[in-house]
Structure formats: C-alpha cells, structure tokens
Design a protein around this motif. Structure first.
Motif, mmCIF file in Angstrom:
data_model
loop_
_atom_site.group_PDB
_atom_site.id
_atom_site.type_symbol
_atom_site.label_atom_id
_atom_site.label_comp_id
_atom_site.label_asym_id
_atom_site.label_seq_id
_atom_site.Cartn_x
_atom_site.Cartn_y
_atom_site.Cartn_z
ATOM 1 N N GLN A 67 1.684 -16.764 -53.866
ATOM 2 C CA GLN A 67 2.256 -17.694 -52.896
ATOM 3 C C GLN A 67 3.542 -18.287 -53.465
ATOM 4 N N GLU A 68 4.590 -18.372 -52.639
ATOM 5 C CA GLU A 68 5.844 -18.983 -53.050
ATOM 6 C C GLU A 68 6.193 -20.131 -52.110
ATOM 7 N N ASP A 69 6.810 -21.149 -52.704
ATOM 8 C CA ASP A 69 7.315 -22.276 -51.921
ATOM 9 C C ASP A 69 8.786 -21.985 -51.607
ATOM 10 N N ALA A 70 9.034 -21.562 -50.361
ATOM 11 C CA ALA A 70 10.391 -21.162 -49.985
ATOM 12 C C ALA A 70 11.382 -22.309 -50.083
ATOM 13 N N ALA A 71 10.914 -23.551 -49.976
ATOM 14 C CA ALA A 71 11.816 -24.700 -50.003
ATOM 15 C C ALA A 71 12.115 -25.177 -51.406
ATOM 16 N N ALA A 72 11.485 -24.592 -52.412
ATOM 17 C CA ALA A 72 11.660 -25.059 -53.790
ATOM 18 C C ALA A 72 12.516 -24.080 -54.567
ATOM 19 N N ALA A 73 12.923 -24.481 -55.753
ATOM 20 C CA ALA A 73 13.714 -23.642 -56.654
ATOM 21 C C ALA A 73 13.108 -23.715 -58.043
ATOM 22 N N GLY A 74 13.449 -22.729 -58.871
ATOM 23 C CA GLY A 74 12.938 -22.730 -60.235
ATOM 24 C C GLY A 74 11.696 -21.875 -60.376
ATOM 25 N N PRO A 75 11.273 -21.654 -61.625
ATOM 26 C CA PRO A 75 10.134 -20.763 -61.871
ATOM 27 C C PRO A 75 8.816 -21.313 -61.342
ATOM 28 N N GLY A 76 8.687 -22.644 -61.184
ATOM 29 C CA GLY A 76 7.427 -23.224 -60.738
ATOM 30 C C GLY A 76 7.175 -23.100 -59.252
ATOM 31 N N LYS A 77 8.082 -22.453 -58.521
ATOM 32 C CA LYS A 77 7.878 -22.351 -57.083
ATOM 33 C C LYS A 77 6.890 -21.250 -56.701
ATOM 34 N N ARG A 78 6.509 -20.397 -57.652
ATOM 35 C CA ARG A 78 5.646 -19.238 -57.381
ATOM 36 C C ARG A 78 4.284 -19.465 -58.047
ATOM 37 N N LEU A 79 3.221 -19.205 -57.315
ATOM 38 C CA LEU A 79 1.868 -19.341 -57.837
ATOM 39 C C LEU A 79 1.137 -18.007 -57.690
#
Length: 422
Positions: A400-412
């Motif tokens: 799952q990715e947070d499309a509104a976020a940036a950086g390596p922590g946006k992907r789980l």
C-alpha cells in the motif's frame, strides 16, 4: 487438517527424519565394532522416534496476549473487490498433487518388485513347520508375509547345503520373523514412499537392511558359537539374486557378503559393552524425539495453543527500510488494532478476521477460507482498505502506498500468515 497442515507435517517429518538418519549413519559402524551388531541395529529406533515426535501435542502457554481495537470498524461495503489478495492455496494444491504422484509411483514400484519376486518363485510346495520349497534357487532362503509369515527355500536346498547349514539358515529366517523384521521392512517401505523426495531416507533404508542382517547373524551365532565355519560356508554357496523382495528378509542379497563374513571372525561382544550400547541407544532415541519435538516452529505452537474460534495472525511489516514483526490472536469476527513505526511515518492497522465462505467477493473461497479485512492509516489518515483471503495456514501480501505523501515511509509492505483454530 488443511492442505497447509499436511504440507507442514511432510516437511517436518522429512527434516527430522533426515537429521536422525544422518546421526545413525555416522554412529552405526562404531556402535557395531564396540557394542555389537544388535546395538547398531537398535540405533535405528531413533528414526521412527524423530518422525513421530512432532505429532505429539504442544502444551498451551499459561496466557495469551489479546489486542482488542477500541471504537467501531469502518464500513466494509465500500471496499472495492479489486483490492482482494488471495493466499497461496493454489501453490499448496499443486505441491500436494506432486507429492501424491511421487508417493504413488514409489508404492507401485515396490509392489511391482514384490510381485516379480513372487512370480520368480514358481510353484511352491509346503514342507511343514512354516517352510516351503520353491522351483527357483536364486536369492533363497527368504522369509516374507506379514499376517502369515513363511520361509521359502530353494529347490536344491537339501542337495546344496548339509544338515547343519540348513538348520542354521532356517534359524536365521525364524529370528527375522520372531523379531518382527518383516513388519519393520514394511514400515520402512511405507516411509520411503511417503517421503520419497528425501534421498537420506532411501540411503538409511538400505543401511538399515544391512544392519538387520548383521544383527540376525549375531543372534544366531550367539546361540551356536561353534558354527561360524558352517555359517560362512553357507553364505559362500548361496546364489545371489540381482533384486530382492522389498517386504521380506533374504539370507543372501542385497547385503555385503564380505562384511558379513568378516563379522564372523570377531569374538562375541562383552555383556558390559552391549549394556552400555543399549543405554546409548536409549539416550539417542530419546534425544532424537526431544529434538524433533522441540524443533517445531513457533507459529505451529501458537496455532495449536490458540483457543477454538480464534485466528492467529503473524505480521511482518516493512516501511522506509524498517521492519516490524508481531503476532495477534483474536476471536474470529472481533476487531483489532496495531500501530507500527512510531518514529516517523506512523502506520496503523485496523482489522477484523473472519472464517468461512465469502463467495460474493471471491468465488474460490470455502468454509476453510480465512478473511482479513483491513483499514490502513498513515498518520491518522485513511490510505486503503485491502482484503486478504487464504486457506488456514496460508500467507499473503499487501503493498500500500500513500499517494499524498513523499519519502520512503509512504510505502507499506505487509506479509500476513493466518491460522484459524477450530
């Protein structure tokens, strides 16, 4: 038992049986030289102990940690069916089909060898006292038959061997029957069929048959210590068969003749060494069983310890180069929550696991399907609502990715293994 449980049992049996086989293969010759052939043969008890020990039930721990989720769950009707991820039930089915095909082929080969041996005997004539005379002369005498064991001697038995040699050879075959060697050989054949993919077990089966013959020789000579010369001469004039019966005991093949004759030159083992060897065999058998039982995986223990009606969920979460591992045990249908990676992007799982068919969403599901419905939140904001469906004991993955976020922590990345307790 699900297909995953069966696969796990086969893998555990192959590993524990292979480890026990390696140990006995390394110890059999030293045990034979110092403690006698009977002790070396008894050392093979470590193999069934290692194979059966993992089936012993695992005691439940004193307490289980539960993780209830406060608050209500979101509306799952809004979750799109396209986000459903299916576990590895299909792969398990193919592996089981491959295993069953190999086991069937191995069993058919053994039955074919046994049938060929019986046909080669020709017409057999009863001589009395459980002894039969065959038309053939190669590879005999031999003992076979589980429920009604019999000894078959060659057609020229009376001409080829003198009276003393005949008595010794019949005593040899009767020792096989009395010790239950025919049943042992049948059990060994069954194990090699079920675990056909482990070459160590096939090697162990061949060496066990050798130790079986040497132990039988030692038992006969212990009762007839002055008959060593006649015993050796009987071995030398026996016609060896190219292929023996897998479910019987042969006087001659396929055992190393030189090794058997060489053993006749050694004096009898002192009783104190034999007793010490038996103590070592008992320790070896108990240690193999204990090691095989203790080597069972923690997930299997947790699944067996979980209360009926619960689901054990083992999570491995990765995000931004970090990894988190945790296990949640929760009653089916009850919500739970877990928070990960507090330092940085804060991910949270709100979920509920259910057991049973959900054919409206996934037509391939059945009553053993375990469903995990999740809400994935990053820093408190909803990111996605994926679902996982798998057979009990299976595993699946969610990315799952947070499309509104940036950086390596946006992907789980989330790997999940679920086991339902009945």
């Amino acid at each position: 038992m699900t297909r995953f449980d069966l696969l796990r049992c086969l893998i555990v049996a192959a590993c524990s049986g292979g480890a026990a086989s390696l140990l006995v293969l390394a110890l059999r010759r030293p045990l034979r030289r110092r403690c006698g052939a009977g002790v070396a043969y008894a050392a093979w008890l470590a193999l069934p102990a290692a194979l059966l020990a993992p089936l012993w039930p695992i005691p439940a721990p004193a307490a289980l940690v539960w993780s209830p989720m406060p608050g209500a769950m979101p509306d799952w009707a809004a979750a799109p069916a396209a986000q459903v991820a299916v576990g590895n039930a299909d792969a398990a089915g193919w592996l089981l089909a491959l295993w069953l095909s190999g086991a069937s082929i191995a069993a058919l080969r053994i039955l074919r060898r046994q049938r060929r041996f019986h046909r080669a005997l020709g017409h057999v004539v009863p001589l009395g006292d459980g002894v039969w005379r065959a038309q053939a002369g190669v590879g005999l005498p031999a003992a076979f038959g589980l429920l009604r064991p019999r000894i078959v001697v060659p057609a020229d038995f009376a001409e080829r061997y003198d009276r003393r040699q005949r008595a010794l050879m019949l005593r040899h075959e009767r020792v096989h029957i009395a010790r239950g060697d025919l049943w042992i050989n049948a059990a060994v054949a069954a194990v090699t069929c079920l675990l056909w993919f482990n070459p160590l077990l096939h090697l162990a089966a061949a060496r066990l048959r050798e130790d079986q013959e040497l132990a039988c020789d030692a038992r006969v000579l212990a009762r007839h210590p002055r008959a060593r010369r006649a015993y050796a001469q009987a071995m030398l004039v026996t016609q060896l068969a190219a292929q023996s019966t897998p479910l019987g005991c042969h006087w001659g093949p396929p055992h190393p003749l030189l090794e058997r004759i060489d053993m006749l030159k050694h004096p009898a083992v002192a009783p104190r060494w034999r007793h010490l060897g038996l103590l070592l065999v008992a320790a070896l058998t108990g240690g193999s069983a204990a090691a095989a039982w203790a080597a069972q995986s923690a997930p299997q223990a947790a699944a067996l310890a979980a209360p009926a009606g619960s689901v054990t969920m083992e999570f491995v979460a990765r995000s931004g180069g970090r990894e988190s591992r945790f296990t949640i045990v929760e009653a089916a249908g009850q919500p739970f929550s877990a928070t990960m990676f507090e330092d940085g992007a804060r991910w949270r799982i709100d979920g509920v696991a259910t057991v049973g068919a959900d054919k409206a969403v996934y037509p391939g599901s059945d009553d053993d399907t375990v469903w995990l419905k999740m809400s994935l939140l990053r820093d408190g904001a909803m990111v996605g609502q994926p679902r996982l469906a798998m057979q009990s004991g299976g595993s699946g993955r969610v990315v799952q990715e947070d499309a509104a976020a940036a950086g390596p922590g946006k992907r789980l990345e989330l790997d999940v293994r679920m086991t339902a307790a009945r």
